[in-house]
Design an enzyme around this catalytic site. Structure first.
Site, PDB file in Angstrom:
ATOM      1  N   HIS A  23       0.816  -1.213   0.000  1.00 24.75           N
ATOM      2  CA  HIS A  23       0.000   0.000   0.000  1.00 24.75           C
ATOM      3  C   HIS A  23       0.854   1.268   0.000  1.00 24.75           C
ATOM      4  O   HIS A  23       0.322   2.362  -0.159  1.00 24.75           O
ATOM      5  CB  HIS A  23      -0.919   0.025   1.229  1.00 24.75           C
ATOM      6  CG  HIS A  23      -2.032  -0.964   1.177  1.00 24.75           C
ATOM      7  ND1 HIS A  23      -1.855  -2.298   1.453  1.00 24.75           N
ATOM      8  CD2 HIS A  23      -3.343  -0.815   0.879  1.00 24.75           C
ATOM      9  CE1 HIS A  23      -3.013  -2.934   1.335  1.00 24.75           C
ATOM     10  NE2 HIS A  23      -3.930  -2.064   0.976  1.00 24.75           N
ATOM     11  N   ALA A  24       2.166   1.157   0.184  1.00 28.11           N
ATOM     12  CA  ALA A  24       3.035   2.333   0.262  1.00 28.11           C
ATOM     13  C   ALA A  24       3.005   3.217  -0.980  1.00 28.11           C
ATOM     14  O   ALA A  24       3.230   4.421  -0.869  1.00 28.11           O
ATOM     15  CB  ALA A  24       4.466   1.915   0.588  1.00 28.11           C
TER      16      ALA A  24
END
Length: 184
Positions: A113-114
């Protein structure tokens, strides 16, 4: 074995980071000799999670975001988890750091998700990237060329999908740092 003793890597994370996405790359970098610094919103211990819900161990940041000077580092590592990048993308200083690394063509490695931070920093337009499936529409909307591969290297930008991709992610990050060392 890589020798990264001249390499300095910054990790940005806060509560809700996916345990393996911070600890496994950090350990691989340390074993290769890199100096690794963890920065967060505060210097209180931050809570890791497994599968975005089960608490794991904590880690104490070395610096706050305000204390970071991007010029001091060769690479930026952005671990995932849902909560971590969701909180970090609301921190103006975190976005400024991502922008500075990208503007200086330094290595930026983001997993799971970064890449939300990459979207927030407006640095994915025209770049080939991957991420966790639920982030891919955000990447496409930001102009990214999104693919479903374990690791994608597009110039200085390295992205991966999930904890299962960590070995390939680590390998790509270490190879990129070795290249920086050769070019120095």
């Amino acid at each position: 074995m890589a020798d990264l003793k001249a390499s300095r890597v910054l990790i940005l994370a806060t509560d809700g980071f996916e345990h393996d996405e911070l600890f496994a790359p950090r350990q691989a970098l340390l074993e290769a000799g890199a100096e690794v610094t963890l920065a967060s919103i505060k210097t209180d211990p931050i809570q890791g999670v497994k599968n975005d819900s089960d608490p794991t161990e904590t880690i104490t940041p070395d610096l706050t975001l305000d204390q970071v000077d991007p010029d001091d580092y060769h690479a930026l590592l952005l671990p995932g988890g849902v909560g971590n990048p969701d909180k970090m993308r609301l921190e103006e200083k975190a976005i400024d750091i991502v922008e500075a690394f990208m503007d200086d063509d330094k290595i930026v490695a983001a997993i799971c998700h970064a890449p939300w931070l990459l979207v927030e920093a407006d640095v994915v337009d025209g770049r080939r990237v991957t991420s966790w499936p639920s982030v891919r529409t955000d990447l496409e909307n930001a102009g990214g060329d999104v693919v479903d591969e374990e690791v994608v290297v597009d110039g200085n930008l390295i992205t991966s999908r999930n904890p299962g991709d960590i070995p390939a992610f680590n390998k790509a990050l270490i190879e990129a740092l070795e290249k920086v060392g050769e070019d120095a």
